[in-house]
Design a protein around this motif. Structure first.
Motif, mmCIF file in Angstrom:
data_model
loop_
_atom_site.group_PDB
_atom_site.id
_atom_site.type_symbol
_atom_site.label_atom_id
_atom_site.label_comp_id
_atom_site.label_asym_id
_atom_site.label_seq_id
_atom_site.Cartn_x
_atom_site.Cartn_y
_atom_site.Cartn_z
ATOM 1 N N ILE A 14 0.847 -1.188 0.000
ATOM 2 C CA ILE A 14 0.000 0.000 0.000
ATOM 3 C C ILE A 14 0.883 1.239 0.000
ATOM 4 N N PRO A 15 0.717 2.135 -0.948
ATOM 5 C CA PRO A 15 1.565 3.339 -0.990
ATOM 6 C C PRO A 15 1.187 4.330 0.107
ATOM 7 N N ASP A 16 2.177 5.056 0.576
ATOM 8 C CA ASP A 16 1.964 6.076 1.604
ATOM 9 C C ASP A 16 1.777 7.435 0.922
ATOM 10 N N SER A 17 0.685 7.564 0.169
ATOM 11 C CA SER A 17 0.423 8.782 -0.599
ATOM 12 C C SER A 17 -1.085 8.981 -0.704
ATOM 13 N N PRO A 18 -1.531 10.170 -1.137
ATOM 14 C CA PRO A 18 -2.987 10.390 -1.268
ATOM 15 C C PRO A 18 -3.596 9.475 -2.322
ATOM 16 N N GLY A 19 -4.854 9.145 -2.119
ATOM 17 C CA GLY A 19 -5.528 8.281 -3.078
ATOM 18 C C GLY A 19 -6.955 7.988 -2.692
ATOM 19 N N VAL A 20 -7.604 7.185 -3.519
ATOM 20 C CA VAL A 20 -8.992 6.781 -3.319
ATOM 21 C C VAL A 20 -9.039 5.259 -3.364
ATOM 22 N N TYR A 21 -9.814 4.668 -2.468
ATOM 23 C CA TYR A 21 -9.876 3.215 -2.395
ATOM 24 C C TYR A 21 -11.320 2.739 -2.535
ATOM 25 N N LYS A 22 -11.460 1.493 -3.001
ATOM 26 C CA LYS A 22 -12.776 0.868 -3.183
ATOM 27 C C LYS A 22 -12.786 -0.489 -2.491
ATOM 28 N N PHE A 23 -13.821 -0.763 -1.714
ATOM 29 C CA PHE A 23 -14.075 -2.098 -1.195
ATOM 30 C C PHE A 23 -15.118 -2.754 -2.094
ATOM 31 N N ALA A 36 -8.158 9.239 1.132
ATOM 32 C CA ALA A 36 -7.227 9.331 2.257
ATOM 33 C C ALA A 36 -6.027 10.163 1.866
ATOM 34 N N LYS A 37 -5.489 10.856 2.850
ATOM 35 C CA LYS A 37 -4.232 11.581 2.647
ATOM 36 C C LYS A 37 -3.082 10.587 2.569
ATOM 37 N N SER A 38 -3.189 9.500 3.360
ATOM 38 C CA SER A 38 -2.211 8.422 3.318
ATOM 39 C C SER A 38 -2.980 7.111 3.193
ATOM 40 N N LEU A 39 -2.915 6.480 2.033
ATOM 41 C CA LEU A 39 -3.641 5.226 1.818
ATOM 42 C C LEU A 39 -3.176 4.148 2.796
ATOM 43 N N ARG A 40 -1.892 4.112 3.100
ATOM 44 C CA ARG A 40 -1.364 3.062 3.973
ATOM 45 C C ARG A 40 -1.975 3.166 5.376
ATOM 46 N N GLN A 41 -1.993 4.374 5.928
ATOM 47 C CA GLN A 41 -2.533 4.532 7.278
ATOM 48 C C GLN A 41 -4.039 4.299 7.320
ATOM 49 N N ARG A 42 -4.754 4.827 6.305
ATOM 50 C CA ARG A 42 -6.209 4.681 6.325
ATOM 51 C C ARG A 42 -6.638 3.227 6.159
ATOM 52 N N LEU A 43 -6.076 2.508 5.212
ATOM 53 C CA LEU A 43 -6.478 1.117 4.993
ATOM 54 C C LEU A 43 -6.078 0.237 6.164
ATOM 55 N N ALA A 44 -4.957 0.556 6.810
ATOM 56 C CA ALA A 44 -4.564 -0.236 7.979
ATOM 57 C C ALA A 44 -5.606 -0.134 9.086
ATOM 58 N N SER A 45 -6.312 1.010 9.174
ATOM 59 C CA SER A 45 -7.310 1.178 10.234
ATOM 60 C C SER A 45 -8.509 0.259 10.050
ATOM 61 N N TYR A 46 -8.740 -0.228 8.824
ATOM 62 C CA TYR A 46 -9.867 -1.130 8.588
ATOM 63 C C TYR A 46 -9.551 -2.570 8.986
ATOM 64 N N PHE A 47 -8.275 -2.915 9.095
ATOM 65 C CA PHE A 47 -7.897 -4.306 9.317
ATOM 66 C C PHE A 47 -7.356 -4.535 10.726
ATOM 67 N N GLN A 48 -7.865 -3.794 11.695
ATOM 68 C CA GLN A 48 -7.535 -4.039 13.086
ATOM 69 C C GLN A 48 -8.517 -5.041 13.676
ATOM 70 N N ASP A 49 -8.433 -5.253 14.982
ATOM 71 C CA ASP A 49 -9.340 -6.177 15.662
ATOM 72 C C ASP A 49 -10.781 -5.726 15.451
ATOM 73 N N LEU A 50 -11.648 -6.645 15.039
ATOM 74 C CA LEU A 50 -13.038 -6.298 14.735
ATOM 75 C C LEU A 50 -13.747 -5.673 15.922
ATOM 76 N N ALA A 51 -13.379 -6.094 17.137
ATOM 77 C CA ALA A 51 -14.046 -5.559 18.326
ATOM 78 C C ALA A 51 -13.787 -4.068 18.491
ATOM 79 N N GLY A 52 -12.688 -3.576 17.916
ATOM 80 C CA GLY A 52 -12.368 -2.167 18.052
ATOM 81 C C GLY A 52 -12.964 -1.291 16.973
ATOM 82 N N LEU A 53 -13.638 -1.882 15.986
ATOM 83 C CA LEU A 53 -14.224 -1.109 14.892
ATOM 84 C C LEU A 53 -15.627 -0.650 15.239
ATOM 85 N N HIS A 54 -16.025 0.456 14.632
ATOM 86 C CA HIS A 54 -17.409 0.906 14.750
ATOM 87 C C HIS A 54 -18.320 -0.160 14.146
#
Length: 721
Positions: A14-23, A36-54
């Motif tokens: 995942i590049p650490d640069s601005p971009g748009v992502y699709k699920f 996202a301003k940083s695709l790497r940081q934003r996408l990483a936030s989706y793949f954490q422990d499910l209990a911690g997600l909204h």
């Protein structure tokens, strides 16, 4: 349900640069688009422990089967690409505002040889000047009818225009002077286009020039004794002024701005926009959306700005956009608006003055729109019937639950523990059936135990009524566990559950629940708990549901269904089930359960706050038997303060009109037993007040806060449940 780890990309990919992502889901349909301003940081936030997600984010990532992204050079490009993809793919988990109606615009077709003034809806066309939107089409027609006296622009359709040109006879408007009749050559195409340009200038807010010019022409005509022409010009001026009066001046500095307000709850959000041009409100529009993703108010504002200006350019984007909250980050959105306008656009929150006052008006409109949307949705008979059928199907009930009762517990760190019972019949509120309870079986904070106590007390009363009327034949247990007619249960705890006709809280209606004899006491008063529900809903998860079911089992009641609605995940829990029932977000059944739960929460909070306010206003004189409010005030007025009253003798107290010796003795004993109050503090200055400044209620008379405000400050030390 997919496991997000099965399609999680490696961090290095995942590049650490601005971009748009699709699920995408398993069928390759796009279900969510984000930037996202940083695709790497934003996408990483989706793949954490499910209990911690909204909860909504968790639903999205478990529905998806893959993720892909596109790198762009700037955040502004990311914003533009996100808007394009949302329009193209219509992803189910993105916020999408929907108009509650198709707003009409006043349009001038400058792209035609002979421009035409008309009402237009739908997508905007290239080369057409738009004004509005308006709330109603008749408002446009009234304005046009007034302006055609001064600017006789063509309003007829292409067919009527061609027919008049063929026959050489204009339409009725041409004969009465409200059309310049270019169809028969009364004016050239250049002259008619000039009229259309002047019409557009007037609608754009440049009104003073034309009115001053007409006033000068009227004066000149009167001086030349052309009185008929002067009278016609006078009528034209009045028509223009009347058209201007339809849009009151709201901002004195001739501001061009759009004001946006958002009203939201946990499920839906409503957006209202006022279009101000030349200091006048020229148009209004609004949207309502389901909150299908985890969004803040700033996110809602950003999505609304995308929808509002995504296809606009030039002057259609105003110089100033006032919003209730700024997107994060705000710079890309502001730069994007500036690009679309072609000049600088200010995006900010109004802080003071006329703009803030107008923003409050827009906010009230947004709240009204959200309330109206919910009322329409709840009052529709077909929708309510479908909701009840969906609930019956999801909970495996034999029939639709025509009467639903919901219970909620409320307290403040274990103090003033109360409970509420609200009733919905046929999907509508039955406020005359609402009841409220004080938890007196134990001290402290225990929602599960409180729920068990409330359900037990409510259905003991139900069994007692059945036994009294002879409807319950197997009543050996009800006799020992039932409650008396005066409201006290067998265990000595009070239900505090009088009909709201006697103890109504603010905003609640009164009235008898049933007019028929089957549910009426011999003296005409409604029965208290005589009618059983088909479904009991509790605010909470497995523990609360288990407590309610246990209470019913202990009473031998097995024909009433029980479920719980957990607020955090909006999941429906059933007794003895390890997994919840998950209703679709678009389900009318879930919407009805949420409304029932939220109403129970509101009713419980209101009662809890009322009890807390009364406790804060307590006085030692409240403990004196038979001493009412009038005589308490007479005592304080006579002595000036509680301190002086405490030091008075019994004979001195007897000097107060209406106070006998027995009452005076009781007052002296109550004040002697009461501990001296803590020094009162003026909350405005921090100054310690003398007791002379303290009234009978124990609150400082010089304080700018009412007793209820003291309760509000106390709220900061705990959270209401």
């Amino acid at each position: 349900m997919a496991d997000p780890s099965s399609y999680r990309p490696k961090p290095g990919q995942i590049p650490d640069s601005p971009g748009v992502y699709k699920f995408r889901d398993e069928h390759r349909r796009v279900i969510y688009v984000g930037k996202a301003k940083s695709l790497r940081q934003r996408l990483a936030s989706y793949f954490q422990d499910l209990a911690g997600l909204h909860p909504r984010t968790r639903t999205m990532v478990t529905t998806a089967a893959s993720v892909e992204w596109t790198v762009v050079s700037t955040e502004v490009e990311a914003l533009q690409l996100e808007y394009s993809w949302i329009k193209e793919f219509d992803p189910r988990f993105n916020v999408k505002y929907r108009d509650d109606k198709s707003y009409p615009y006043l349009a001038v077709t400058m792209n035609e040889e002979f421009p035409r003034v008309q009402v237009m809806r739908g997508h905007k066309r290239k080369g057409v000047r738009y004004f509005g939107p308006y709330g109603h089409a008749w408002a446009i027609r009234d304005t046009v009818d007034l302006l055609l006296r001064v600017f006789p622009v063509r309003t007829c359709s292409a067919g009527v225009f061609k027919n008049a040109a063929r026959t050489g006879r204009p339409c009725l408007l041409g004969y009465i002077g409200k059309c310049s009749a270019p169809c028969v050559g009364r004016v050239s195409d250049e002259e008619h286009r000039e009229l259309a340009e002047e019409f557009c200038d007037f609608m754009a807010g440049r009104t003073g020039t034309y009115i001053r010019r007409l006033e000068q022409q009227m004066t000149d005509a009167a001086e030349e004794m052309e009185y008929e022409r002067a009278a016609r010009l006078r009528d034209d001026i009045e028509a223009l002024k009347k058209a201007m009066e339809k849009n009151a001046v709201v901002l004195a500095d001739a501001t061009d701005a759009d004001l946006m307000a958002v009203a939201e709850d946990e499920l839906e959000a409503a957006v209202q926009i006022f279009h101000v041009r030349g200091g006048r409100v020229r148009g209004q529009r609004g949207w309502v959306t389901d909150k299908v993703e985890a969004v803040t108010t700033g996110d809602l504002v950003e999505h609304a700005l995308q929808q509002l200006y995504g296809e606009e350019t030039g002057d259609s984007v105003p110089k100033e956009v006032l919003v209730p909250a700024l997107p994060d980050p705000v710079e890309p959105v502001q730069e994007w608006l500036t690009e679309r306008r072609g000049s600088n656009v200010s995006l900010r929150i109004p802080q003071r003055g006329d703009k803030k006052a107008l923003m409050e008006t827009v906010q009230r409109n947004a709240l009204q729109a959200l309330g109206l949307h919910k009322t329409k949705r709840a009052s529709d008979l077909t929708t309510r019937s479908r909701a009840l059928e969906e609930i019956a199907g999801a909970l495996d009930l034999d029939s639709a639950p025509l009467r639903i009762e919901c219970y909620d517990i409320s307290h403040l760190q274990g103090d003033d523990v109360v409970a509420s019972m609200v009733v919905f019949e046929d999907g509508l509120q039955r406020k005359s059936e609402y009841r409220r309870f004080q938890i007196k079986g134990f001290e402290g904070q225990d929602d599960v135990r409180s729920m068990h106590e409330v359900i037990t007390r409510r259905f003991r009363r139900y069994l007692a009524e059945k036994e009294r009327t002879g409807e319950w034949t197997n009543g050996e247990n009800a006799s020992s566990e039932g409650t008396s007619r005066d409201g006290a249960s067998a265990d000595g705890t009070s239900t505090d559950s009088a009909p709201l006709g006697n103890t109504a809280l603010e905003g609640d209606t009164t009235g008898n629940a049933f007019a028929g004899n089957a549910f009426t006491e011999e003296d005409g008063r409604p029965k208290r708990f005589a009618y059983p529900p088909q479904l009991v809903v509790v605010d909470g998860g497995q523990p609360q549901v288990a407590a309610a079911k246990r209470a019913l089992d202990e009473l031998g009641i097995d024909d009433i269904a029980v479920c719980g609605l957990a607020k955090r995940l909006e999941e429906v829990w059933l007794p003895h089930e390890d997994d919840p029932v998950v209703l679709p977000r678009t389900s009318e059944g879930l919407y009805l359960l949420q409304r029932v739960r939220d109403e129970a929460h509101r009713f419980a909070i209101t009662y809890q706050r009322t009890k807390r306010a009364k406790r804060f206003k307590a006085s030692p004189l409240d403990e004196v038997p038979g001493l009412g409010e009038t005589r308490k005030q007479a005592l304080i007025k006579h002595f000036g303060s509680v301190k002086k009253l405490r030091s008075a003798t019994i004979d001195q107290i007897c000097e107060v009109p209406g106070i006998g010796r027995k009452t005076a003795e009781a007052v002296a004993v109550a004040l002697a037993q009461a501990a001296p109050a803590a020094p009162a503090v003026n909350t405005a200055t921090g100054e310690i007040m003398e007791d002379e400044e303290v009234g009978a209620s124990g609150t400082t008379t010089g304080s700018p806060e009412e007793p209820v405000s003291a309760g509000a400050s106390h709220e900061r030390r705990g959270q209401e449940t």
